[in-house]
Design an enzyme around this catalytic site. Sequence first.
Site, PDB file in Angstrom:
ATOM      1  N   SER A 181       0.846  -1.190   0.000  1.00 58.74           N
ATOM      2  CA  SER A 181       0.000   0.000   0.000  1.00 58.74           C
ATOM      3  C   SER A 181       0.882   1.241   0.000  1.00 58.74           C
ATOM      4  CB  SER A 181      -0.907   0.017   1.230  1.00 58.74           C
ATOM      5  OG  SER A 181      -1.539   1.282   1.351  1.00 58.74           O
ATOM      6  N   THR A 243      -2.003  -6.962  -8.512  1.00 56.77           N
ATOM      7  CA  THR A 243      -1.182  -5.995  -7.792  1.00 56.77           C
ATOM      8  C   THR A 243      -2.051  -5.110  -6.893  1.00 56.77           C
ATOM      9  OG1 THR A 243      -1.380  -4.271  -9.478  1.00 56.77           O
ATOM     10  CG2 THR A 243       0.401  -5.829  -9.750  1.00 56.77           C
TER      11      THR A 243
END
Length: 344
Positions: A181, A243
């Site tokens: 993240s 992803t």
Amino acid sequence: MYPLLFRTVLSRMDPEDAHHLASTAIALLPSSGFGWIARRLTAPDPSLAVDALGLRFPSPFGVAAGFDKDAQAVLGLGQLGFGHVEVGTVTAEAQPGNPRPRLFRLIEDRAVINRMGFNNGGAAALADRLRRLRSRRDRPVIGVNIGKTRAVAVDDAVADYVRSARLVAPVADYLAVNVSSPNTPGLRGLQEIELLRPLLTSIRDAADGVPVLVKIAPDLQDAEVERIAELATELGLAGVIATNTTLSRADLRTDAAVVEAAGAGGLSGSPLAPRALEVLRILRRALPAESCVISVGGVETAEDVQARLDAGATLVQGYTAFLYRGPLWARSVNAGLVRIRRTR
């Protein structure tokens, strides 16, 4: 009907408020009396079932982490036709995330920018909720995505992740380790092999046999993706999820001033699709055939899902297109997959 509702009502609401409204409605579905109707209408065709991670997934298509952070809508999402739900990202300590506004639509691109910052109620609370769901025969497969508590220094990240893993692994079907993240300072640095090795080793051991996958960023260089695949194989991980969101703002149709006004954060949705597919192909070449690869990023239609499966994905996840497609999205994808396969 949903496109009209989105254009006239939801698109005019604050995106996070609209999300809370939708997720609350989904959470209430099982107890509303309409749950059994939804299940009859949306149940995936048996031909779509996938065996992976030692589990049977009723469909290859599931919900990515971020939609249901605290596992409050798992049963409802299953009743809408999703084969699995990845809850979280959850952290060892409850945290509020970044200040609002932190979620922005790019409607022309069918995309979203978010800087949520892992807002969640904490791993212990999530584990309690999942414990109550474990015995439900009507539940979907449940993965738990774990991340670093913001207040914890990167040097102490291993202990922080391990704490979460020990709490949630006993009630999870699989664990996803989020080191990708862009919204938690220092987190993406954990993708460097010398930092990632001890982290994944410790989480694997703490998981005590529960399958562990690592979720990576699209902004890695190809060689970095290959090195992570090699590490996952060396450590005996179950696979890789690819992803997460991207920091790139290239080739967007949305006015540049609107994009700039949204500010920092990860971009998800349609623009991510080409890179997500590239990373999937790299992983499939680099990983053993038995490794699970979950592809996520820019998936919207049954054709998108089938393309990922054809490229070697074991399972596929979506999230952003849910905002644009509405509650029958999974049903549409599952029905489309059946049609595609019947014409082959």
